[in-house]
Design a protein around this motif. Structure first.
Motif, mmCIF file in Angstrom:
data_model
loop_
_atom_site.group_PDB
_atom_site.id
_atom_site.type_symbol
_atom_site.label_atom_id
_atom_site.label_comp_id
_atom_site.label_asym_id
_atom_site.label_seq_id
_atom_site.Cartn_x
_atom_site.Cartn_y
_atom_site.Cartn_z
ATOM 1 N N ARG A 170 12.860 3.696 -24.763
ATOM 2 C CA ARG A 170 12.948 2.264 -25.078
ATOM 3 C C ARG A 170 12.455 1.975 -26.497
ATOM 4 O O ARG A 170 13.089 1.246 -27.256
ATOM 5 N N GLY A 174 15.906 2.013 -27.862
ATOM 6 C CA GLY A 174 16.253 0.698 -27.332
ATOM 7 C C GLY A 174 16.917 0.719 -25.970
ATOM 8 O O GLY A 174 17.184 -0.325 -25.389
ATOM 9 N N CYS A 175 17.191 1.916 -25.436
ATOM 10 C CA CYS A 175 17.816 2.017 -24.112
ATOM 11 C C CYS A 175 16.745 2.287 -23.045
ATOM 12 O O CYS A 175 15.622 2.654 -23.366
ATOM 13 N N SER A 176 17.117 2.108 -21.791
ATOM 14 C CA SER A 176 16.152 2.274 -20.694
ATOM 15 C C SER A 176 16.683 3.240 -19.651
ATOM 16 O O SER A 176 17.868 3.202 -19.288
ATOM 17 N N GLY A 206 22.058 0.622 -21.777
ATOM 18 C CA GLY A 206 21.843 0.225 -23.170
ATOM 19 C C GLY A 206 23.181 -0.031 -23.836
ATOM 20 O O GLY A 206 24.225 -0.009 -23.189
ATOM 21 N N GLN A 210 23.014 2.765 -28.781
ATOM 22 C CA GLN A 210 21.698 3.240 -28.329
ATOM 23 C C GLN A 210 21.834 4.517 -27.501
ATOM 24 O O GLN A 210 21.074 5.475 -27.684
#
Length: 220
Positions: A170, A174-176, A206, A210
């Motif tokens: 993250r 920026g991705c989960s 995301g 990302q």
């Protein structure tokens, strides 16, 4: 059966596979096609299958399509029939209308008619296969919207023994990571201390950018 079911108009490859799967899920499905052979082929699999002209309002009314929760217009390459059938379903008061589009222009017309969802089976499948071919660790790829994607990536050997805290996707990308599929089962919303093993499957959400950056980084 669950709910009031689905009416699927057009029993080509898309309509047929959709109908079979919905029946497996426990729904009532009425299949309609003007091709008698297509209807006969699908009769054993659907709750009901009838030969009918879908652009005829009286015929559609007599079949009780307005009683179904959802109408799916799965007509192949006859754009005129697709549009006219969509209008019939909307006029008859079907609660939810989903329509297959074969081009962007066709899709825009369907959207203007107030369709609840436009699907592009060939385009979407092509996009998914392209991503799978281009990324050896990518198992599946689903575009949730024009901005967000959910992807499944296998954990490469280089990440074996690393924790999610070590990866920190993250903050870095920026991705989960919303789930991890391990041999012992699926972990939903894993915590930062969760340790990864080679061949685990990460479910990531995301933007395309990302996820691409994350994949490049973990495969270095």
């Amino acid at each position: 059966m669950r709910g009031s079911g689905y009416v699927i108009i057009g029993l080509g490859r898309f309509g047929s596979s959709l109908g079979k799967e919905l029946v497996k899920l426990g729904y009532e499905v009425l299949g309609i096609d003007k091709d008698e052979e297509a209807v006969q082929e699908m009769s054993p699999y659907l709750t009901h299958a009838v030969v009918a002209e879908c652009t005829d309002e009286e015929v559609m009314r007599s079949l009780g399509v307005r009683n179904f929760d959802c109408g799916v217009v799965a007509i192949g390459d006859d754009i005129q029939a697709s549009i006219l059938t969509t209008i019939q379903l909307k006029d008859l008061g079907v609660k939810r209308v989903v329509a297959k589009a074969i081009s962007e222009l066709h899709g825009r017309v369907l959207e203007k008619l107030g369709v609840d969802r436009v699907v592009y089976p060939e385009r979407d499948m092509g996009i998914r296969v392209a991503h799978q071919l281009a990324s050896p660790n990518l198992l599946d790829y689903i575009e949730l919207s024009k901005d967000y994607t959910i992807a499944e990536l296998t954990v490469p050997r280089g990440l074996d023994g690393k924790s999610l805290h070590d990866l920190n996707p993250r903050a870095r990308f920026g991705c989960s990571i919303v789930a991890i599929n391990k041999t012992k089962g699926v972990i939903i919303a894993p915590n930062a201390e969760e340790v990864l093993r080679e061949k685990d499957v990460l479910v990531i959400i995301g933007t395309n950018d990302q996820i691409d950056k994350f994949e490049v980084a973990v495969n270095r």
